[in-house]
Each structure stands twice: as structure tokens, then as C-alpha cells.
Design an enzyme around this catalytic site. Structure first.
Site, mmCIF file in Angstrom:
data_model
loop_
_atom_site.group_PDB
_atom_site.id
_atom_site.type_symbol
_atom_site.label_atom_id
_atom_site.label_comp_id
_atom_site.label_asym_id
_atom_site.label_seq_id
_atom_site.Cartn_x
_atom_site.Cartn_y
_atom_site.Cartn_z
ATOM 1 N N MET A 85 -9.593 10.680 41.047
ATOM 2 C CA MET A 85 -9.443 9.924 42.300
ATOM 3 C C MET A 85 -9.714 10.838 43.491
ATOM 4 O O MET A 85 -9.329 10.520 44.629
ATOM 5 C CB MET A 85 -8.035 9.320 42.394
ATOM 6 N N GLY A 86 -10.327 11.986 43.254
ATOM 7 C CA GLY A 86 -10.648 12.905 44.347
ATOM 8 C C GLY A 86 -9.448 13.721 44.788
ATOM 9 O O GLY A 86 -8.459 13.805 44.073
ATOM 10 N N LEU A 125 -9.559 16.905 45.028
ATOM 11 C CA LEU A 125 -9.640 17.765 43.848
ATOM 12 C C LEU A 125 -8.910 19.093 44.065
ATOM 13 O O LEU A 125 -8.967 19.683 45.143
ATOM 14 C CB LEU A 125 -11.117 18.022 43.493
ATOM 15 N N HIS A 126 -8.224 19.541 43.017
ATOM 16 C CA HIS A 126 -7.484 20.804 43.055
ATOM 17 C C HIS A 126 -7.806 21.597 41.787
ATOM 18 O O HIS A 126 -8.697 21.199 41.013
ATOM 19 C CB HIS A 126 -5.984 20.536 43.217
ATOM 20 N N HIS A 144 -8.051 19.673 38.473
ATOM 21 C CA HIS A 144 -9.337 18.989 38.281
ATOM 22 C C HIS A 144 -10.429 20.010 37.950
ATOM 23 O O HIS A 144 -11.279 19.771 37.092
ATOM 24 C CB HIS A 144 -9.749 18.237 39.557
ATOM 25 N N GLN A 162 -0.846 8.575 30.117
ATOM 26 C CA GLN A 162 -2.209 8.089 30.379
ATOM 27 C C GLN A 162 -3.170 8.569 29.300
ATOM 28 O O GLN A 162 -4.032 7.825 28.827
ATOM 29 C CB GLN A 162 -2.670 8.575 31.750
ATOM 30 N N VAL A 181 -2.367 22.320 34.572
ATOM 31 C CA VAL A 181 -2.502 23.506 35.425
ATOM 32 C C VAL A 181 -1.346 23.492 36.428
ATOM 33 O O VAL A 181 -1.064 22.449 37.037
ATOM 34 C CB VAL A 181 -3.863 23.515 36.155
ATOM 35 N N ARG A 191 -0.903 14.595 45.166
ATOM 36 C CA ARG A 191 0.179 14.091 46.018
ATOM 37 C C ARG A 191 1.135 15.200 46.459
ATOM 38 O O ARG A 191 2.009 14.931 47.291
ATOM 39 C CB ARG A 191 0.957 13.000 45.279
HETATM 40 P P1 AMP Z 1 -6.309 12.022 39.363
HETATM 41 O O1 AMP Z 1 -7.357 12.416 40.352
HETATM 42 O O2 AMP Z 1 -4.916 12.348 39.796
HETATM 43 O O3 AMP Z 1 -6.481 10.618 38.862
HETATM 44 O O4 AMP Z 1 -6.543 12.954 38.096
HETATM 45 C C1 AMP Z 1 -7.785 13.006 37.453
HETATM 46 C C2 AMP Z 1 -7.618 13.737 36.150
HETATM 47 O O5 AMP Z 1 -7.148 15.066 36.411
HETATM 48 C C3 AMP Z 1 -6.581 13.076 35.228
HETATM 49 O O6 AMP Z 1 -7.061 13.106 33.889
HETATM 50 C C4 AMP Z 1 -5.366 13.941 35.413
HETATM 51 O O7 AMP Z 1 -4.505 13.947 34.289
HETATM 52 C C5 AMP Z 1 -6.008 15.310 35.613
HETATM 53 N N1 AMP Z 1 -5.073 16.205 36.294
HETATM 54 C C6 AMP Z 1 -4.399 15.980 37.445
HETATM 55 N N2 AMP Z 1 -3.592 17.016 37.733
HETATM 56 C C7 AMP Z 1 -3.750 17.917 36.744
HETATM 57 C C8 AMP Z 1 -3.170 19.207 36.454
HETATM 58 N N3 AMP Z 1 -2.272 19.763 37.244
HETATM 59 N N4 AMP Z 1 -3.578 19.845 35.332
HETATM 60 C C9 AMP Z 1 -4.506 19.289 34.495
HETATM 61 N N5 AMP Z 1 -5.071 18.085 34.720
HETATM 62 C C10 AMP Z 1 -4.701 17.408 35.813
#
Ligand code: AMP
Length: 293
Positions: A30-31, A33-34, A37, A153, A176, A187
Site C-alpha cells: 500500500m506504499g 515503503l520502509h 517492504h 494475512q 523487519v 502506520r
Molecule cells: P502494506 O504496505 O502494509 O500492505 O504491506 C505490504 C507487505 O509488506 C505485506 O506483505 C506486509 O506483511 C509486508 N510488511 C509490512 N511491514 C513489514 C515488516 N516490518 N517486515 C516484513 N514485512 C512487512
């Protein structure tokens, strides 16, 4: 790096590569990005020939009281990260093209989606399952990467792919974390400086539960209580759930005798934090707990 906004153009791009036998990989996001991601993108880059990262803040997975309008959308930063990591396509569809007027079909949910996040966010997983199915249909990847951070999920997506014969290999990448253990999340920027410090308590509580298991405690309620005690020391945190579960069915475990996942969700001010820890017992004498060396 190509930026593609229309689902039709995305599908046409994939079609050309698939005909040439190119293995397409997808990282749905969902962008905002950190580093979490980035880790998924890097692993995906190693596992496919052509890499697509989708950036789509999917409205169907947000509840009416949730943060859809405020969700961070730093699109040029996200594109820069993707470019740096060697992504081939940034797929950024609009809500109108993903859900045009007349859109009707939603994926309904298996039992594993009803508890925990499913209970707290009633329409969330139906939205996730629907958008993942659509993204797979448009991009047609052979492999897709998801994060363990959203454990439920990832279980749901595996079940979706199996049940609907979607033919996509699902790889789940470890969570991570920040130095104090807080799982990275888009968030986290909503946290005040004080709450940011308190936020690591959730991970501490999961570690406490895992520590109790490592010491040989197999009673699920005792492990759960160890987690609850840690969170209760920080009165600004409200527990939504802290649970000891079977990692496949996500049902609570009375006894931990092989593998378990510790699942947690807490509310901290306006922010809902979720996290999890996998605990594996291949043999009693050599228990292995994620995060313990
Ligand atoms: P989101 O943008 O929050 O929908 O996340 C996109 C993907 O990144 C999803 O598969 C999340 O589970 C993964 N993700 C989000 N945060 C982390 C994290 N801290 N470590 C590993 N994967 C993550």
C-alpha cells in the site's frame, strides 16, 4: 523503471513477458515503503526475472472508522526506493480502475480469517483477499512476496491461492524490526515520540511468552498470561488480543507441543499495533524461537 497506472496496460506488459517465458514476481504493497517492504523487494528481486511492485491503498480493506483518507502516500519517495532496488514496474492503479462502477464480486473468507484481525476488522480480510486475487489476475506473477508481520494475512493468502488454484508461489519474509524490536509499519509515523518508546512493549510481551515456552512451559494459558503481564505494566496500551495459536489453523492452543505462533494486537493512542512470533519445537532439547540466537 516503468510506472504503469492502468490495469489493462499492466496486463499487456505481463502478457508480453509471459509469452517469452519470463518469470514475473510481485510484491503487493500500500506504499509508504520502509525497510520491511525493501526486504521483501530485495528477496523478490533474487527470485524472479521481472519484478512488479504494486502500490495501491485498497479501500475495500479499510473499515468506515479507519484511516483510509489519512493513510500516507509519499509516492515519489516510494518510486525512488523501487528504482534503487531494481524494480521493473511500479504498478499504481487508481481506485476507479480497480473498482469501476458495477464492480460486484468479493472473495469470501475461510475460517482462518474469522478470528483475531478478522474479528477486530470485520471487512478487512475480504478486501485483502479480493485485491490480492485481482492483482494476481492482472500481473499474473509466478511468485509473490508477503511479510510475516501480517501473519494471519499470509496464512489467508496461502489458503486463497490453494483454494482458488491461483498458481502463484507464496513466499513469506520474516518481520523487519527497529533496534528495540518494534515491527516496522507504515502506520508507526502516527505514534507520538512517547508512544513510539512504549510501542516496543508489544514485542517485549511476545518475547516474554516465547521465553516461558523456551523454559519448558507448555500450558497455553500460562504462556498467554506471561505476555499479558508485560503489556499490563504499560497502562497506555490496551490489549486487543494476545494469543498462543496453532500456526496453520490459528486456533488457540491449550498446550504447546510442536509449533506455535504468538499473536498480539494492542491499541496505543490512535494506533493499532500488531505483531507475532513463531516458536518451533523440532525436539524438546533444541527448541528454536524466532529472534533468539
Ligand atoms: P502494506 O504496505 O502494509 O500492505 O504491506 C505490504 C507487505 O509488506 C505485506 O506483505 C506486509 O506483511 C509486508 N510488511 C509490512 N511491514 C513489514 C515488516 N516490518 N517486515 C516484513 N514485512 C512487512
Amino acid at each position: 523503471m516503468k510506472i504503469i497506472r492502468s490495469p489493462n496496460a499492466m496486463a499487456a506488459w505481463s502478457e508480453g513477458f509471459i509469452r517469452e517465458g519470463v518469470k514475473i514476481g510481485l510484491v503487493p504493497t500500500m506504499g509508504a515503503l520502509h525497510e520491511g517492504h525493501r526486504a521483501l523487494i530485495r528477496e523478490a528481486r533474487l527470485r524472479c526475472d521481472a519484478l512488479v511492485v504494486s502500490i495501491f491503498v485498497n479501500p475495500t480493506q479499510f473499515g468506515p472508522q479507519e484511516d483510509l483518507a489519512q493513510y500516507p502516500r509519499p509516492i515519489s519517495q516510494d518510486q525512488a526506493l523501487c528504482r534503487k532496488e531494481g524494480v521493473d514496474v511500479c504498478f499504481e492503479p487508481t481506485v476507479k480502475t480497480m473498482y469501476p462502477s458495477g464492480f460486484q464480486t468479493m472473495v469470501t473468507l475461510p475460517a482462518i480469517a474469522r478470528r483475531w484481525e478478522g474479528e477486530a476488522r470485520p471487512h478487512h480480510f475480504s478486501g485483502v483477499a479480493t485485491v490480492v486475487t485481482k492483482l494476481f489476475g492482472i500481473v499474473r506473477p509466478l511468485i509473490a512476496l508477503f511479510g510475516q508481520k501480517d501473519f494471519q494475512q499470509s496464512v489467508l493468502v496461502r489458503q486463497l491461492v490453494k483454494d482458488l488454484d491461483l498458481g502463484v508461489e507464496i513466499v513469506v519474509h520474516p518481520t523487519v524490526r527497529e533496534a528495540d524490536g518494534l515491527a516496522l509499519s507504515s502506520r508507526n509515523i502516527y505514534l507520538s515520540p512517547d508512544d513510539r518508546i512504549r510501542a516496543a512493549t508489544l514485542y517485549k510481551s511476545l518475547r516474554a511468552g516465547a521465553g516461558v515456552i523456551r523454559e519448558g512451559m507448555t500450558d497455553g494459558a500460562t504462556v498467554q498470561n506471561a505476555m499479558v503481564q508485560v503489556v499490563k505494566k504499560e497502562p497506555t496500551l490496551t490489549i486487543d488480543y494476545l494469543a498462543v495459536c496453532d500456526p496453520t489453523t490459528l486456533e488457540p492452543l491449550s498446550y504447546v507441543n510442536s509449533r506455535a505462533v504468538l499473536l498480539g494486537a494492542v491499541q496505543l493512542g490512535a494506533v493499532r499495533l500488531i505483531d507475532n512470533l513463531l516458536v518451533a519445537f523440532p525436539r524438546r532439547s533444541s527448541s528454536r524461537i524466532e529472534g533468539f540466537s
